[in-house]
Design a protein around this motif. Structure first.
Motif, PDB file in Angstrom:
ATOM      1  N   ASN A 114       0.815  -1.212  -0.063  1.00  0.00           N
ATOM      2  CA  ASN A 114      -0.078   0.035  -0.118  1.00  0.00           C
ATOM      3  C   ASN A 114       1.057   1.257   0.050  1.00  0.00           C
ATOM      4  O   ASN A 114       1.417   1.708   0.985  1.00  0.00           O
ATOM      5  N   LEU A 115       1.168   1.644  -1.130  1.00  0.00           N
ATOM      6  CA  LEU A 115       2.231   2.779  -1.363  1.00  0.00           C
ATOM      7  C   LEU A 115       1.509   4.245  -1.338  1.00  0.00           C
ATOM      8  O   LEU A 115       0.523   4.191  -1.923  1.00  0.00           O
ATOM      9  N   ALA A 116       2.291   5.187  -0.528  1.00  0.00           N
ATOM     10  CA  ALA A 116       1.887   6.293  -0.687  1.00  0.00           C
ATOM     11  C   ALA A 116       2.426   7.256  -2.095  1.00  0.00           C
ATOM     12  O   ALA A 116       2.269   8.602  -1.937  1.00  0.00           O
ATOM     13  N   PHE A 117       3.227   6.575  -2.883  1.00  0.00           N
ATOM     14  CA  PHE A 117       3.579   7.294  -4.073  1.00  0.00           C
ATOM     15  C   PHE A 117       3.527   6.248  -5.280  1.00  0.00           C
ATOM     16  O   PHE A 117       3.017   5.179  -5.035  1.00  0.00           O
ATOM     17  N   GLY A 118       3.849   6.862  -6.217  1.00  0.00           N
ATOM     18  CA  GLY A 118       3.944   6.239  -7.621  1.00  0.00           C
ATOM     19  C   GLY A 118       4.005   7.169  -8.754  1.00  0.00           C
ATOM     20  O   GLY A 118       4.704   8.298  -8.643  1.00  0.00           O
ATOM     21  N   GLU A 119       3.932   6.771 -10.157  1.00  0.00           N
ATOM     22  CA  GLU A 119       4.053   7.599 -11.171  1.00  0.00           C
ATOM     23  C   GLU A 119       3.013   8.775 -11.213  1.00  0.00           C
ATOM     24  O   GLU A 119       1.786   8.420 -11.082  1.00  0.00           O
ATOM     25  N   GLY A 120       3.252   9.848 -11.247  1.00  0.00           N
ATOM     26  CA  GLY A 120       2.291  10.802 -11.227  1.00  0.00           C
ATOM     27  C   GLY A 120       1.712  10.968  -9.613  1.00  0.00           C
ATOM     28  O   GLY A 120       2.390  11.055  -8.828  1.00  0.00           O
ATOM     29  N   ASP A 121       0.519  11.154  -9.739  1.00  0.00           N
ATOM     30  CA  ASP A 121      -0.403  11.130  -8.545  1.00  0.00           C
ATOM     31  C   ASP A 121      -0.815   9.807  -7.995  1.00  0.00           C
ATOM     32  O   ASP A 121      -1.938   9.718  -7.417  1.00  0.00           O
ATOM     33  N   ALA A 122      -0.307   8.669  -8.744  1.00  0.00           N
ATOM     34  CA  ALA A 122      -0.706   7.237  -8.199  1.00  0.00           C
ATOM     35  C   ALA A 122      -0.352   6.746  -7.028  1.00  0.00           C
ATOM     36  O   ALA A 122       0.731   7.242  -6.161  1.00  0.00           O
ATOM     37  N   VAL A 123      -1.424   6.136  -6.102  1.00  0.00           N
ATOM     38  CA  VAL A 123      -1.093   5.790  -4.872  1.00  0.00           C
ATOM     39  C   VAL A 123      -1.938   4.590  -4.623  1.00  0.00           C
ATOM     40  O   VAL A 123      -2.651   4.039  -5.467  1.00  0.00           O
ATOM     41  N   GLY A 124      -1.412   3.885  -3.727  1.00  0.00           N
ATOM     42  CA  GLY A 124      -2.073   2.772  -2.877  1.00  0.00           C
ATOM     43  C   GLY A 124      -1.696   1.152  -3.775  1.00  0.00           C
ATOM     44  O   GLY A 124      -0.862   1.327  -4.510  1.00  0.00           O
ATOM     45  N   LEU A 125      -2.580   0.378  -3.327  1.00  0.00           N
ATOM     46  CA  LEU A 125      -2.357  -1.129  -3.802  1.00  0.00           C
ATOM     47  C   LEU A 125      -2.245  -1.029  -5.413  1.00  0.00           C
ATOM     48  O   LEU A 125      -1.509  -2.011  -5.951  1.00  0.00           O
ATOM     49  N   PHE A 126      -3.263  -0.554  -5.955  1.00  0.00           N
ATOM     50  CA  PHE A 126      -3.764  -0.606  -7.403  1.00  0.00           C
ATOM     51  C   PHE A 126      -2.960   0.823  -8.214  1.00  0.00           C
ATOM     52  O   PHE A 126      -3.060   0.647  -9.303  1.00  0.00           O
ATOM     53  N   GLN A 127      -2.188   1.560  -7.515  1.00  0.00           N
ATOM     54  CA  GLN A 127      -1.422   2.764  -8.199  1.00  0.00           C
ATOM     55  C   GLN A 127      -2.514   3.559  -9.000  1.00  0.00           C
ATOM     56  O   GLN A 127      -2.385   3.815 -10.136  1.00  0.00           O
ATOM     57  N   GLN A 128      -3.746   3.727  -8.098  1.00  0.00           N
ATOM     58  CA  GLN A 128      -4.836   4.320  -9.006  1.00  0.00           C
ATOM     59  C   GLN A 128      -4.687   6.092  -8.709  1.00  0.00           C
ATOM     60  O   GLN A 128      -4.404   6.324  -7.651  1.00  0.00           O
ATOM     61  N   ARG A 129      -5.012   6.567  -9.762  1.00  0.00           N
ATOM     62  CA  ARG A 129      -4.527   7.942 -10.014  1.00  0.00           C
ATOM     63  C   ARG A 129      -5.846   8.908  -9.827  1.00  0.00           C
ATOM     64  O   ARG A 129      -7.038   8.594 -10.346  1.00  0.00           O
ATOM     65  N   PRO A 130      -5.941   9.716  -8.794  1.00  0.00           N
ATOM     66  CA  PRO A 130      -7.164  10.519  -8.425  1.00  0.00           C
ATOM     67  C   PRO A 130      -7.333  11.415  -9.674  1.00  0.00           C
ATOM     68  O   PRO A 130      -8.635  11.781  -9.937  1.00  0.00           O
ATOM     69  N   SER A 131      -6.491  11.801 -10.325  1.00  0.00           N
ATOM     70  CA  SER A 131      -6.651  12.819 -11.479  1.00  0.00           C
ATOM     71  C   SER A 131      -7.299  11.814 -12.768  1.00  0.00           C
ATOM     72  O   SER A 131      -7.976  12.591 -13.744  1.00  0.00           O
ATOM     73  N   ARG A 132      -7.212  10.765 -12.670  1.00  0.00           N
ATOM     74  CA  ARG A 132      -8.076   9.727 -13.565  1.00  0.00           C
ATOM     75  C   ARG A 132      -9.444   9.222 -13.113  1.00  0.00           C
ATOM     76  O   ARG A 132      -9.906   8.330 -14.063  1.00  0.00           O
ATOM     77  N   GLY A 133     -10.015   9.859 -11.996  1.00  0.00           N
ATOM     78  CA  GLY A 133     -11.357   9.371 -11.947  1.00  0.00           C
ATOM     79  C   GLY A 133     -11.467   8.266 -10.834  1.00  0.00           C
ATOM     80  O   GLY A 133     -12.291   7.821 -10.420  1.00  0.00           O
ATOM     81  N   TRP A 134     -10.189   8.138 -10.284  1.00  0.00           N
ATOM     82  CA  TRP A 134     -10.290   6.736  -9.187  1.00  0.00           C
ATOM     83  C   TRP A 134     -10.888   7.352  -7.806  1.00  0.00           C
ATOM     84  O   TRP A 134     -11.227   6.360  -7.109  1.00  0.00           O
ATOM     85  N   GLY A 135     -10.928   8.656  -7.474  1.00  0.00           N
ATOM     86  CA  GLY A 135     -11.321   9.028  -6.333  1.00  0.00           C
ATOM     87  C   GLY A 135     -10.240   9.746  -5.557  1.00  0.00           C
ATOM     88  O   GLY A 135      -9.275  10.140  -5.973  1.00  0.00           O
ATOM     89  N   ASP A 136     -10.734   9.833  -4.103  1.00  0.00           N
ATOM     90  CA  ASP A 136      -9.790  10.794  -3.491  1.00  0.00           C
ATOM     91  C   ASP A 136      -8.459  10.086  -3.024  1.00  0.00           C
ATOM     92  O   ASP A 136      -8.501   8.838  -2.791  1.00  0.00           O
ATOM     93  N   GLY A 137      -7.273  10.936  -3.096  1.00  0.00           N
ATOM     94  CA  GLY A 137      -5.860  10.104  -2.754  1.00  0.00           C
ATOM     95  C   GLY A 137      -6.006   9.539  -1.549  1.00  0.00           C
ATOM     96  O   GLY A 137      -5.407   8.431  -1.126  1.00  0.00           O
TER      97      GLY A 137
END
Length: 331
Positions: A234-257
């Protein structure tokens, strides 16, 4: 003549008195100067007797603490091009602990042949839980962490994690990075064993999928996606604004960081469906038309859109083993 003698005698007396006064004044001034020096010394912290004793004991206490901290440490000879991050990743310790143990800073440069102390984690199993072969990549001109990760078919987050880096970390030409390349030569769930945080996160994904009525294949897809994109951390970092287990990006519609850093909420978003909070252009698994007829890799790619279908597909055998193991322990 008598008057002269008397005058000389009186002058001598007067001169003697004057010299006496001068000596008294001098003593007074010296005394005042001494008091001033003493006052200044006290004002800048000149130690009293007890403080001097404390100062003598403090270095000894610090030396004892350092000696205790280094108990059980091993000596590692630095190889050509190795960094602090390389050595920390190779021995499974945090970069911060290695720096502290050796009195180094974050910008410290290691030299070939230098001796570095490493204190192995006593709680870490003898065998690495994830059977990854740690390959090395020497950074070329104009390369970034994301381009290097793409070249080796691993996620940016996995490379950041393996090298103790964070989002936005710059790499320099000639630097060596550890690339976690999965070793899947063995078959079955034993190819990659899960423990600690990875096992807990896999269990959470399976539980969320079961509660949502997702069939086994859907849970397997979720496990492969999380393994590929975050190594089930469960990462608090990643490429761009990606976070978490699935590296989901808030800017792409996945929800709040902050929400996506909750493994349970992240898994809910991955599966999608009504109430998941996912909005376009993001698409949860259950919202991908015909996902049931896709291969595991294709379905994971349809949701994540970061790695290739083959990159996700290589984890299918492991994921099915993990799910079977989780079902057994639950029963």
């Amino acid at each position: 003549m008598g008057s002269t003698v008397f005058g000389e005698a009186r002058g001598a007396q007067t001169g003697g008195a004057r010299h006496a006064d001068d000596r008294g004044a001098l003593r007074s001034r010296l005394g005042a100067a001494g008091r001033l020096v003493g006052s200044l010394a006290r004002s800048v912290g000149a130690p009293v007797e007890g403080e001097r004793d404390g100062q003598r004991s403090r270095p000894a206490a610090e030396a004892d603490a350092m000696r205790r901290a280094r108990e059980g440490a091993i000596e590692v000879v630095v190889e050509a091009g190795e960094t602090v991050f390389d050595i920390a990743a190779r021995h499974g310790v945090s970069t911060a602990s290695l720096l502290a143990l050796n009195g180094l800073g974050w910008r410290s440069q290691l030299q070939r042949g230098q001796i570095v102390l490493v204190k192995p984690n006593a709680d870490r199993p003898a065998a690495v839980p994830v059977a990854d072969e740690l390959h090395r990549h020497r950074v070329g001109d104009d390369e970034s962490v994301s381009s290097i990760a793409q070249r080796h078919g691993v996620s940016t987050a996995a490379v950041l994690l393996a090298n103790g880096l964070s989002r936005g970390s710059a790499v320099r030409s000639g630097q060596q990075l550890v690339i976690p390349v999965p070793n899947l030569r063995r078959s079955g769930s034993g190819a990659v064993r899960l423990s600690g945080e990875m096992l807990d996160n896999a269990r959470t994904i399976a539980e969320v999928g079961r509660l949502a009525g997702v069939p086994d294949d859907g849970v397997v897809i979720a496990l492969t996606a999380a393994m590929q994109d975050s190594s089930l951390h469960n990462l608090a970092f990643g490429e761009g604004d990606a976070v978490g287990l699935f590296q989901q990006r808030p800017s792409r519609g996945w929800g709040d960081g902050a929400v996506l850093c909750d493994p349970r909420r992240a898994a809910t978003a991955f599966f999608g469906g009504s109430g998941s909070g996912v909005v376009a252009p993001a698409t949860g698994l259950l919202d991908v038309g015909g996902w049931e007829f896709m291969s595991v890799g294709e379905a994971a790619h349809a949701v994540q859109r970061t790695s290739s279908p083959a990159a996700y597909g290589k984890w299918e055998r492991c994921a099915r083993g993990w799910l079977a193991d989780l079902d057994r322990t639950r029963a």
